[in-house]
Design a protein around this motif. Structure first.
Motif, PDB file in Angstrom:
ATOM      1  N   PRO A 221     -10.953  -4.725  11.893  1.00  0.00           N
ATOM      2  CA  PRO A 221     -11.448  -6.107  11.790  1.00  0.00           C
ATOM      3  C   PRO A 221     -11.497  -6.565  10.334  1.00  0.00           C
ATOM      4  O   PRO A 221     -12.263  -6.025   9.538  1.00  0.00           O
ATOM      5  CB  PRO A 221     -12.848  -6.025  12.417  1.00  0.00           C
ATOM      6  CG  PRO A 221     -12.805  -4.831  13.307  1.00  0.00           C
ATOM      7  CD  PRO A 221     -11.903  -3.854  12.622  1.00  0.00           C
ATOM      8  N   GLU A 222     -10.657  -7.510   9.992  1.00  0.00           N
ATOM      9  CA  GLU A 222     -10.541  -8.050   8.629  1.00  0.00           C
ATOM     10  C   GLU A 222     -10.225  -6.969   7.599  1.00  0.00           C
ATOM     11  O   GLU A 222     -10.552  -7.102   6.421  1.00  0.00           O
ATOM     12  CB  GLU A 222     -11.823  -8.802   8.245  1.00  0.00           C
ATOM     13  CG  GLU A 222     -12.243  -9.881   9.228  1.00  0.00           C
ATOM     14  CD  GLU A 222     -11.191 -10.966   9.450  1.00  0.00           C
ATOM     15  OE1 GLU A 222     -10.283 -11.107   8.607  1.00  0.00           O
ATOM     16  OE2 GLU A 222     -11.288 -11.662  10.473  1.00  0.00           O
ATOM     17  N   GLN A 223      -9.557  -5.913   8.010  1.00  0.00           N
ATOM     18  CA  GLN A 223      -9.187  -4.821   7.106  1.00  0.00           C
ATOM     19  C   GLN A 223      -7.677  -4.842   6.872  1.00  0.00           C
ATOM     20  O   GLN A 223      -6.890  -4.522   7.763  1.00  0.00           O
ATOM     21  CB  GLN A 223      -9.602  -3.469   7.687  1.00  0.00           C
ATOM     22  CG  GLN A 223     -11.105  -3.294   7.811  1.00  0.00           C
ATOM     23  CD  GLN A 223     -11.478  -1.962   8.429  1.00  0.00           C
ATOM     24  OE1 GLN A 223     -10.676  -1.030   8.467  1.00  0.00           O
ATOM     25  NE2 GLN A 223     -12.704  -1.866   8.933  1.00  0.00           N
ATOM     26  N   LEU A 224      -7.284  -5.211   5.659  1.00  0.00           N
ATOM     27  CA  LEU A 224      -5.881  -5.249   5.279  1.00  0.00           C
ATOM     28  C   LEU A 224      -5.423  -3.891   4.772  1.00  0.00           C
ATOM     29  O   LEU A 224      -6.174  -3.176   4.105  1.00  0.00           O
ATOM     30  CB  LEU A 224      -5.661  -6.273   4.166  1.00  0.00           C
ATOM     31  CG  LEU A 224      -5.690  -7.757   4.517  1.00  0.00           C
ATOM     32  CD1 LEU A 224      -5.632  -8.576   3.238  1.00  0.00           C
ATOM     33  CD2 LEU A 224      -4.526  -8.099   5.418  1.00  0.00           C
ATOM     34  N   GLU A 225      -4.161  -3.534   5.079  1.00  0.00           N
ATOM     35  CA  GLU A 225      -3.533  -2.379   4.454  1.00  0.00           C
ATOM     36  C   GLU A 225      -2.713  -2.875   3.277  1.00  0.00           C
ATOM     37  O   GLU A 225      -1.888  -3.795   3.420  1.00  0.00           O
ATOM     38  CB  GLU A 225      -2.627  -1.652   5.446  1.00  0.00           C
ATOM     39  CG  GLU A 225      -1.878  -0.477   4.849  1.00  0.00           C
ATOM     40  CD  GLU A 225      -2.809   0.581   4.269  1.00  0.00           C
ATOM     41  OE1 GLU A 225      -2.902   0.652   3.013  1.00  0.00           O
ATOM     42  OE2 GLU A 225      -3.439   1.300   5.058  1.00  0.00           O
ATOM     43  N   LEU A 226      -2.939  -2.296   2.096  1.00  0.00           N
ATOM     44  CA  LEU A 226      -2.280  -2.762   0.881  1.00  0.00           C
ATOM     45  C   LEU A 226      -1.372  -1.719   0.239  1.00  0.00           C
ATOM     46  O   LEU A 226      -0.673  -2.019  -0.723  1.00  0.00           O
ATOM     47  CB  LEU A 226      -3.333  -3.218  -0.136  1.00  0.00           C
ATOM     48  CG  LEU A 226      -4.264  -4.356   0.332  1.00  0.00           C
ATOM     49  CD1 LEU A 226      -5.335  -4.623  -0.717  1.00  0.00           C
ATOM     50  CD2 LEU A 226      -3.478  -5.619   0.642  1.00  0.00           C
ATOM     51  N   LYS A 227      -1.371  -0.497   0.774  1.00  0.00           N
ATOM     52  CA  LYS A 227      -0.591   0.582   0.173  1.00  0.00           C
ATOM     53  C   LYS A 227       0.574   0.984   1.084  1.00  0.00           C
ATOM     54  O   LYS A 227       0.527   0.795   2.293  1.00  0.00           O
ATOM     55  CB  LYS A 227      -1.483   1.799  -0.085  1.00  0.00           C
ATOM     56  CG  LYS A 227      -2.610   1.547  -1.070  1.00  0.00           C
ATOM     57  CD  LYS A 227      -3.453   2.798  -1.266  1.00  0.00           C
ATOM     58  CE  LYS A 227      -4.591   2.556  -2.260  1.00  0.00           C
ATOM     59  NZ  LYS A 227      -5.440   3.755  -2.440  1.00  0.00           N
ATOM     60  N   ASN A 228       1.603   1.566   0.451  1.00  0.00           N
ATOM     61  CA  ASN A 228       2.767   2.082   1.177  1.00  0.00           C
ATOM     62  C   ASN A 228       3.364   1.028   2.106  1.00  0.00           C
ATOM     63  O   ASN A 228       3.492   1.229   3.316  1.00  0.00           O
ATOM     64  CB  ASN A 228       2.394   3.339   1.980  1.00  0.00           C
ATOM     65  CG  ASN A 228       3.612   3.999   2.618  1.00  0.00           C
ATOM     66  OD1 ASN A 228       4.756   3.746   2.227  1.00  0.00           O
ATOM     67  ND2 ASN A 228       3.362   4.822   3.628  1.00  0.00           N
ATOM     68  N   LEU A 229       3.723  -0.101   1.520  1.00  0.00           N
ATOM     69  CA  LEU A 229       4.292  -1.196   2.300  1.00  0.00           C
ATOM     70  C   LEU A 229       5.677  -1.604   1.796  1.00  0.00           C
ATOM     71  O   LEU A 229       6.153  -2.686   2.118  1.00  0.00           O
ATOM     72  CB  LEU A 229       3.356  -2.411   2.261  1.00  0.00           C
ATOM     73  CG  LEU A 229       1.964  -2.208   2.855  1.00  0.00           C
ATOM     74  CD1 LEU A 229       1.109  -3.452   2.637  1.00  0.00           C
ATOM     75  CD2 LEU A 229       2.038  -1.866   4.334  1.00  0.00           C
ATOM     76  N   GLU A 230       6.318  -0.723   1.029  1.00  0.00           N
ATOM     77  CA  GLU A 230       7.638  -1.030   0.486  1.00  0.00           C
ATOM     78  C   GLU A 230       8.710  -0.224   1.199  1.00  0.00           C
ATOM     79  O   GLU A 230       8.444   0.818   1.789  1.00  0.00           O
ATOM     80  CB  GLU A 230       7.677  -0.743  -1.014  1.00  0.00           C
ATOM     81  CG  GLU A 230       6.708  -1.604  -1.823  1.00  0.00           C
ATOM     82  CD  GLU A 230       6.684  -1.219  -3.289  1.00  0.00           C
ATOM     83  OE1 GLU A 230       7.509  -0.365  -3.688  1.00  0.00           O
ATOM     84  OE2 GLU A 230       5.852  -1.755  -4.034  1.00  0.00           O
ATOM     85  N   GLY A 231       9.938  -0.729   1.126  1.00  0.00           N
ATOM     86  CA  GLY A 231      11.056  -0.026   1.747  1.00  0.00           C
ATOM     87  C   GLY A 231      11.241  -0.434   3.190  1.00  0.00           C
ATOM     88  O   GLY A 231      10.829  -1.513   3.628  1.00  0.00           O
ATOM     89  N   SER A 232      11.883   0.445   3.942  1.00  0.00           N
ATOM     90  CA  SER A 232      12.183   0.159   5.344  1.00  0.00           C
ATOM     91  C   SER A 232      10.901  -0.067   6.138  1.00  0.00           C
ATOM     92  O   SER A 232      10.007   0.782   6.151  1.00  0.00           O
ATOM     93  CB  SER A 232      12.971   1.325   5.952  1.00  0.00           C
ATOM     94  OG  SER A 232      13.023   1.210   7.356  1.00  0.00           O
ATOM     95  N   ASP A 233      10.837  -1.197   6.818  1.00  0.00           N
ATOM     96  CA  ASP A 233       9.656  -1.480   7.639  1.00  0.00           C
ATOM     97  C   ASP A 233       9.510  -0.460   8.757  1.00  0.00           C
ATOM     98  O   ASP A 233       8.391  -0.084   9.123  1.00  0.00           O
ATOM     99  CB  ASP A 233       9.771  -2.883   8.230  1.00  0.00           C
ATOM    100  CG  ASP A 233       8.610  -3.221   9.136  1.00  0.00           C
ATOM    101  OD1 ASP A 233       7.465  -3.246   8.652  1.00  0.00           O
ATOM    102  OD2 ASP A 233       8.847  -3.448  10.339  1.00  0.00           O
ATOM    103  N   SER A 234      10.616   0.023   9.306  1.00  0.00           N
ATOM    104  CA  SER A 234      10.539   1.042  10.354  1.00  0.00           C
ATOM    105  C   SER A 234       9.909   2.324   9.816  1.00  0.00           C
ATOM    106  O   SER A 234       9.127   2.983  10.514  1.00  0.00           O
ATOM    107  CB  SER A 234      11.938   1.337  10.908  1.00  0.00           C
ATOM    108  OG  SER A 234      12.486   0.199  11.528  1.00  0.00           O
ATOM    109  N   ARG A 235      10.232   2.678   8.576  1.00  0.00           N
ATOM    110  CA  ARG A 235       9.617   3.856   7.953  1.00  0.00           C
ATOM    111  C   ARG A 235       8.149   3.616   7.662  1.00  0.00           C
ATOM    112  O   ARG A 235       7.307   4.505   7.858  1.00  0.00           O
ATOM    113  CB  ARG A 235      10.378   4.204   6.670  1.00  0.00           C
ATOM    114  CG  ARG A 235      10.069   5.590   6.097  1.00  0.00           C
ATOM    115  CD  ARG A 235       8.964   5.537   5.072  1.00  0.00           C
ATOM    116  NE  ARG A 235       9.259   4.565   4.040  1.00  0.00           N
ATOM    117  CZ  ARG A 235       8.313   3.955   3.331  1.00  0.00           C
ATOM    118  NH1 ARG A 235       7.021   4.192   3.547  1.00  0.00           N
ATOM    119  NH2 ARG A 235       8.637   3.070   2.401  1.00  0.00           N
ATOM    120  N   VAL A 236       7.802   2.402   7.214  1.00  0.00           N
ATOM    121  CA  VAL A 236       6.407   2.047   6.959  1.00  0.00           C
ATOM    122  C   VAL A 236       5.570   2.241   8.230  1.00  0.00           C
ATOM    123  O   VAL A 236       4.453   2.771   8.189  1.00  0.00           O
ATOM    124  CB  VAL A 236       6.314   0.593   6.452  1.00  0.00           C
ATOM    125  CG1 VAL A 236       4.881   0.090   6.477  1.00  0.00           C
ATOM    126  CG2 VAL A 236       6.881   0.484   5.040  1.00  0.00           C
TER     127      VAL A 236
END
Length: 487
Positions: A221-236
């Motif tokens: 709830p209202e918690q954003l993920e800000l790390k490890n969001l680069e590169g292939s979205d499928s890998r993310v």
């Protein structure tokens, strides 16, 4: 009726005439024997966009390998011709028109609906959802994706409200590479644009060349993920799904993992390395196929991890797409008519297979019609779980008799609805489909004419009348559910 049955059970128990265990319904298998369950879905992947359905251009070695390990469905349908409705059917076993999810970005998964993660969590499963959600908004504080708005809770519903222990999801689409950003300027000479896609950015942190895409990943709830969001979205996405599985294994719990890739929904983004794999094709094809290959690698990574954990043998993995290919892309519906947003075969017949090495023999094919609404009744049948509301209509059926080789035909037709009064009714042989305002119908013999080239309605008026009556009765039932009758 339900109260009378409950009273009868109480009387029989009081008199000692009934075993209490039987009164509680089917008993589940011990945790050690229960299969782990993984539901994988792609976004806008056409029937002909995979090697196991005959595409010789796209590289999908891992999907092809897994399809050969189990059962390939030749007539598998998405419950809707667009994404949100199909996703609702996967989790509930019900047609989306029963719950107000008529198309994409409309409605939300209502709390009264009974979902697979709710049922499996009660049975001791660890439950997680990763990737696309698209069954409601995920925030009431930020502007997010298609519908998320500050102080707007009208469509707010998060995965943990529906039986999930954990999640890592976006409301809707994101780019297939560097999913949180977009270029400040597009290379229009190559046909790049915000809708279709672009070449992967060399420096996704350069504020002069990069802008926010406007969609976020949420973990609570209202918690954003800000790390490890680069590169292939499928890998993310897979970077979150695998630790969830590993943790469940460590705790000796069976797991239910839903992995809904965004690929190959627009916008398509690919690196030079992966575009070169398709360098002989036009630029738009390169972006499209490169994104699919990236996703395929992550499916292979998942299965390799399951094998390393010793869990592949007793894991039931299902794969499908949420609808047919998007218009204006190289996506292929194979030999089928039309594409996404249509109830003709190309809009709803999708690539699909199921793997469960401990139970399904390899290299099998199922020709009977199947649909995403079948997931819930099939899985609870295999797990011997009683559906908690016997009066609530389910549109899916258990495929267990078919998958176990005890039944060839599907005895229950599949109903479809889409916006603008579009509807169809699919049996083992025939397809009745509305045209125009829903008062005129076409009829196709799918066993002889899978491409829906010849309308035979005028030759079989009695068959049209019979199927039309069944279809309209079902449509009325869906409308009653949508008005709250089932709750």
């Amino acid at each position: 009726m339900k109260k009378r049955l409950e009273l009868l059970l109480y009387i029989l128990l009081s008199l000692g005439c009934l075993n209490p265990a039987l009164a509680q319904g089917p008993q589940s298998e011990p945790d050690s024997k229960r299969p782990n369950i993984v539901l994988i879905m792609c976004d806008d992947l056409g029937w002909g966009d995979v090697g196991f359905n005959g595409n010789t251009e796209v590289k999908t070695p891992n999907l092809d390998r897994l399809a050969a390990k189990g059962i390939k469905f030749n007539r598998f349908y998405s419950a809707g011709p667009v994404c949100s409705p199909t996703r609702a059917s996967c989790l509930t076993g019900r047609n989306p028109f029963r719950m107000g999810i008529y198309t994409a970005n409309t409605g939300f998964l209502k709390p009264e609906e009974i979902t697979l993660p709710e049922l499996l969590k009660k049975e001791g499963y660890a439950t997680g959802h990763f990737g696309k959600w698209h069954l409601g908004t995920l925030t009431t504080t930020l502007r997010d994706a298609n519908r998320g708005r500050p102080r707007d809770s009208s469509n707010y519903t998060i995965p943990t409200s529906h039986g999930y222990d954990t999640y890592f999801v976006t409301e809707s689409k994101v780019p297939t590479y560097d999913p949180m950003v977009k270029p400040a300027v597009f290379d229009t000479l190559r046909g790049e644009n915000l809708r279709y896609g672009w070449a992967a950015l060399e420096n996704p942190h350069d504020p002069r060349k990069v802008e926010s895409y406007g969609t976020y990943y949420w973990t609570g709830p209202e918690q954003l993920e800000l790390k490890n969001l680069e590169g292939s979205d499928s890998r993310v996405i897979m970077d979150r799904a695998l630790p969830f599985i590993e943790k469940a294994v460590e705790r000796e719990r069976p797991f239910f993992s839903v992995i809904w890739f965004h690929t190959p929904h627009l916008p398509l983004v690919a690196t030079r390395e992966y575009r070169k794999k398709y360098g002989h094709l036009p630029y738009k094809h390169q972006l499209f196929y490169a994104s699919i290959t990236r996703m395929d690698e992550q499916v292979g990574r998942l299965w390799d991890e399951l094998e390393a954990l010793g869990k592949a043998e007793n894991t039931m993995l299902w794969f499908c797409s949420d609808n047919g290919p998007e218009n204006g892309t190289p996506g292929s519906a194979g030999p089928f008519r039309a594409r996404k947003r249509s109830l003709y075969e190309g809009g709803v017949r999708v690539p699909a297979f199921a793997v469960w090495p401990a139970h399904f023999k390899p290299d099998q094919m199922v020709d009977a019609p199947s649909v995403t609404s079948d997931y819930l009744p099939t899985l609870i049948d295999y797990l011997n779980i009683l559906y908690p509301d016997g009066d609530r209509p389910l549109d899916g059926i258990s495929l267990k008799p078919i998958l176990d080789g005890k039944q060839i035909r599907r005895n229950s037709p599949i109903g479809f609805q889409a916006k603008a009064h579009k509807m169809s009714w699919v049996t083992d042989r025939y397809k009745l489909i509305s045209v125009d305002d829903g008062n005129t119908f076409e009829l196709y013999d799918l066993l002889k004419d899978r491409g829906e080239t010849t309308d035979i309605a005028s030759d079989r008026p009695k068959e049209v009348a019979r199927l039309r009556q069944r279809l309209l009765t079902w449509v009325t039932s869906c409308a009653q559910s949508d008005h709250g009758k089932d709750y």
